[in-house]
Design an enzyme around this catalytic site. Sequence first.
Site, PDB file in Angstrom:
ATOM      1  CB  SER A  34     -83.274  85.788 -15.573  1.00  0.00           C
ATOM      2  OG  SER A  34     -81.999  85.449 -16.095  1.00  0.00           O
ATOM      3  CG  HIS A  63     -85.644  85.784 -19.364  1.00  0.00           C
ATOM      4  ND1 HIS A  63     -86.266  86.373 -20.441  1.00  0.00           N
ATOM      5  CD2 HIS A  63     -84.425  86.372 -19.279  1.00  0.00           C
ATOM      6  CE1 HIS A  63     -85.457  87.275 -20.987  1.00  0.00           C
ATOM      7  NE2 HIS A  63     -84.323  87.289 -20.295  1.00  0.00           N
ATOM      8  CG  ASP A  74     -80.816  86.330 -19.584  1.00  0.00           C
ATOM      9  OD1 ASP A  74     -81.393  87.013 -20.447  1.00  0.00           O
ATOM     10  OD2 ASP A  74     -81.089  86.387 -18.375  1.00  0.00           O
ATOM     11  CG  MET A  83     -75.385  86.747 -21.972  1.00  0.00           C
ATOM     12  SD  MET A  83     -74.779  87.541 -20.480  1.00  0.00           S
ATOM     13  CE  MET A  83     -76.336  87.947 -19.681  1.00  0.00           C
ATOM     14  CG  HIS A 110     -82.734  88.278 -23.691  1.00  0.00           C
ATOM     15  ND1 HIS A 110     -82.450  89.037 -22.570  1.00  0.00           N
ATOM     16  CD2 HIS A 110     -82.463  89.076 -24.755  1.00  0.00           C
ATOM     17  CE1 HIS A 110     -82.015  90.232 -22.953  1.00  0.00           C
ATOM     18  NE2 HIS A 110     -82.011  90.281 -24.265  1.00  0.00           N
ATOM     19  CG  MET A 125     -82.460  95.150 -22.917  1.00  0.00           C
ATOM     20  SD  MET A 125     -82.701  93.545 -22.136  1.00  0.00           S
ATOM     21  CE  MET A 125     -81.472  93.568 -20.835  1.00  0.00           C
ATOM     22  CG  ASP A 142     -84.117  91.080 -19.223  1.00  0.00           C
ATOM     23  OD1 ASP A 142     -83.842  90.869 -18.024  1.00  0.00           O
ATOM     24  OD2 ASP A 142     -83.623  90.434 -20.172  1.00  0.00           O
TER      25      ASP A 142
HETATM   26  C1  DX5 Z   1     -79.261  90.963 -18.379  1.00  0.00           C
HETATM   27  C2  DX5 Z   1     -80.191  89.787 -18.606  1.00  0.00           C
HETATM   28  C3  DX5 Z   1     -81.275  89.717 -17.583  1.00  0.00           C
HETATM   29  C4  DX5 Z   1     -80.788  89.501 -16.199  1.00  0.00           C
HETATM   30  C5  DX5 Z   1     -81.751  90.077 -15.237  1.00  0.00           C
HETATM   31  O1  DX5 Z   1     -78.284  91.002 -19.343  1.00  0.00           O
HETATM   32  O2  DX5 Z   1     -80.794  89.878 -19.876  1.00  0.00           O
HETATM   33  O3  DX5 Z   1     -82.272  88.776 -17.935  1.00  0.00           O
HETATM   34  O4  DX5 Z   1     -80.565  88.173 -15.885  1.00  0.00           O
HETATM   35  O5  DX5 Z   1     -81.193  89.940 -13.971  1.00  0.00           O
HETATM   36  P1  DX5 Z   1     -81.618  90.872 -12.760  1.00  0.00           P
HETATM   37  O6  DX5 Z   1     -83.089  90.656 -12.526  1.00  0.00           O
HETATM   38  O7  DX5 Z   1     -80.771  90.379 -11.653  1.00  0.00           O
HETATM   39  O8  DX5 Z   1     -81.333  92.304 -13.177  1.00  0.00           O
HETATM   40 ZN    ZN Z   2     -82.652  88.621 -20.353  1.00  0.00          ZN
END
Ligand code: DX5
Ligand code: ZN
Length: 228
Positions: free
Chosen positions: A12, A37, A39, A41, A70, A141, A176
């Site tokens: 990620s 990946h 992310d 948000m 994602h 998750m 994830d």
């Molecule tokens: C969390 C994200 C993940 C995150 C994972 O909200 O969707 O993809 O980046 O990070 P780690 O591996 O550090 O938990």
């Molecule tokens: Zn993610």
Amino acid sequence: MTFDRRVKIAPSILSADFADFGREIQAIEAQGADWVHVDVMDGHFVPNLTFGPPAVKAFRPHVKTVMDVHLMISPVDPYIQAYADAGADVLTAHVEAGPHIHRTLQAIRGAGMKAGVALNPGTPAEAVAHVLDLCDLVCVMTVNPGFGGQSFIDMTAKVRQLRSMIGDRPVHIEIDGGVTPETAPKVVEAGADVLVAGSAVFKGGSVSKPEVYGENIRAIRLSCDTLV
Ligand code: DX5
Ligand code: ZN
């Protein structure tokens, strides 16, 4: 994208240097990442903000493997075409992000992408029972979404249940949150095949020390090797 159930490591880029995404993506791919990946948000569905379609479009030419986007946003539907135009290979929406996940998954496939559906830790596997024929990936998750570097929440029973619900369908199970060489074997044994890892891949490395990314990726892969 051809389907298989071999273990795939998807670093990620939430844990990458935000001022240097292009070189970070190139470094993790050169060091053995299977997917990248991304992310997204929105500061509304989750309490954190990252980036949107123009940034994802700028990542695209650097990603030679699979760009796995994602979405931790609500609503999703007004933005689907923008992520298709940005070049997402897989686009994942949360089942909790709105009342019409069925329509959302149809729209993602309709826009030419693989469709993923994500479940927060508090959401049961049954929430996706009636959309399994409309999706290519179920993301379980193992943290509450919003931040990297949180501790793993054990969702092994949910993964096992989803694996049996999926049966012969060509649907990936992605994990994830909090994936490390210690937590990865449990979820792979239960049926997961895509492992997202942010902090566990990027820790200790940088674009000028990319071999550390390689060591970190290999450590996760090796921890599951005896199981598959
Ligand atoms: C969390 C994200 C993940 C995150 C994972 O909200 O969707 O993809 O980046 O990070 P780690 O591996 O550090 O938990
Ligand atoms: Zn993610």
